[in-house]
Design an enzyme around this catalytic site. Structure first.
Site, short mmCIF file in Angstrom:
data_model
loop_
_atom_site.label_atom_id
_atom_site.label_comp_id
_atom_site.label_asym_id
_atom_site.label_seq_id
_atom_site.Cartn_x
_atom_site.Cartn_y
_atom_site.Cartn_z
CG ASP A 218 -0.39 -0.48 2.47
OD1 ASP A 218 0.75 -0.97 2.47
OD2 ASP A 218 -1.07 -0.36 3.51
CG ASP A 242 -1.84 -8.29 -12.88
OD1 ASP A 242 -1.52 -7.57 -13.84
OD2 ASP A 242 -2.84 -9.02 -12.88
#
Length: 356
Positions: A218, A242
């Protein structure tokens, strides 16, 4: 050099962009006196329509016998039902598994000419030159899955071997670059991430000349936008990689200019642009071929060991961007064939300068 390259155009804009890349590879073969044999096969939705199988046996055999595989894109609305038993992306996942590729390389370099297209302020983009190494064989994409009327699970599973081999690739690449590796995980919550962190930390001891830092995913999502030039090689697990690589693509101004390479232990690899099949513009000549052409450069570098040839393609693409012969996604008015022709002309110009 003689080399066999299996070409998988796939779906949507895949046939258009792979055709452009093949023309560039043919030009390279002529210029440097190589012999490249191209074998075109079906994959994805096109293979489902023809054979009921997203990865037909003939395609798999051709890929396994090739020195490298060049892929366009798979998927589209026609095959988009997530509940369908046969889907185009199964062909790509199956091919990655069959070829034994486990490290997905996604370089992100911001061309000065394209900084205005990025949502970031120009000063944040100066010097951005990233290399993502995304692990390809483990994690939630490949874990056991369950589904009931009101619950669903996706197992996220990793082995030490899977982590080690991707990590070593990242450190080897960092040694040839700016000697800095950033490992991205969620070790404050996930057990798989704690295994990643301990394994990466152990592997780093074998590379004392390379600096290592850890970032939570994050935080990394924020840092990629606030100080992207601070990073060199970024290694992470499948799902995180990804997501982060698509985020990083915004730095470059368009998905259309970014290549990728999927590598295993041998020389053979799978090369493809990071963009999708873009069915809304398929067949209209609007597709940007540069990401696929740059993927062909990675193919030359990593599978065939042809560094000069790879660098020639990259220099030609830089010249085309500088000359503003660009497709719509980059703010230009050129079509796919015109951009490909400009790359070929830039390569020919290099040859003329060498001859002079």
């Amino acid at each position: 050099m003689k080399a066999k390259i299996t070409v998988l155009p796939g779906d949507g804009i895949g046939p258009e962009v792979t055709a452009a890349a093949v023309e560039v590879l043919r030009a390279i073969a002529t210029r440097y006196r190589h012999e490249f044999e191209f074998d075109e096969q079906l994959i994805g939705g096109a293979a489902i329509d023809a054979h009921g199988d997203p990865l037909p046996p003939a395609t798999l055999a051709a890929c396994k016998s090739a020195d490298a595989v060049l892929l366009g894109a798979v998927g589209g609305p026609k095959w988009s039902d997530p509940n369908a038993k046969v889907r185009p992306e199964q062909g790509l996942l199956g091919l990655r598994s069959a070829l034994g590729v486990y490290a997905n390389l996604r370089p992100v370099r911001v061309h000065p000419k394209l900084t205005a297209l990025s949502p970031l302020k120009n000063e944040k983009l100066h010097g951005v030159d990233l290399l993502f190494v995304r692990e390809l064989t483990g994690g939630a994409y490949f874990g056991a899955k369950t589904r009931t009327a009101d619950t669903a699970t996706d197992e996220c599973k990793y082995t030490v071997v899977e982590i080690e081999r991707a990590t070593r690739r990242a450190f080897e690449f960092a040694r040839a670059r700016r000697k800095h590796v950033t490992h991205v995980d969620k070790a404050n919550v996930l057990e798989t991430s704690r295994l990643w962190r301990s394994t990466v930390t152990r592997i780093a001891k074998d590379y004392p000349d390379v600096a290592l830092e850890h970032q939570l995913v994050d935080s990394m999502a924020m840092l990629l936008l606030t100080r992207p030039s601070a990073y060199d090689v970024i290694v992470t697990e499948n799902l995180f990689g990804d997501i982060l690589t698509d985020e990083a693509a915004a730095l470059a101004g368009s998905l259309g200019v970014l290549p990728s390479a999927s590598l295993g232990d041998g020389k053979a690899g799978l090369y493809e642009p990071i963009h999708g099949s873009a069915p809304d513009i398929a067949g209209k000549g609007l597709a940007n071929p540069l990401g696929t052409i740059l993927s062909a450069a990675l193919l030359l570098r990593h599978s065939l060991g042809l560094e000069s040839e790879a660098a020639a393609i990259e220099a030609a693409v830089d010249a085309v961007i500088e000359s503003s012969v660009l497709t719509r996604d980059l703010g230009g008015g050129a079509n796919t064939n015109e951009v490909a022709a400009a790359v070929l002309a830039a390569l020919a110009g290099q040859k003329e300068r060498v001859a002079a």
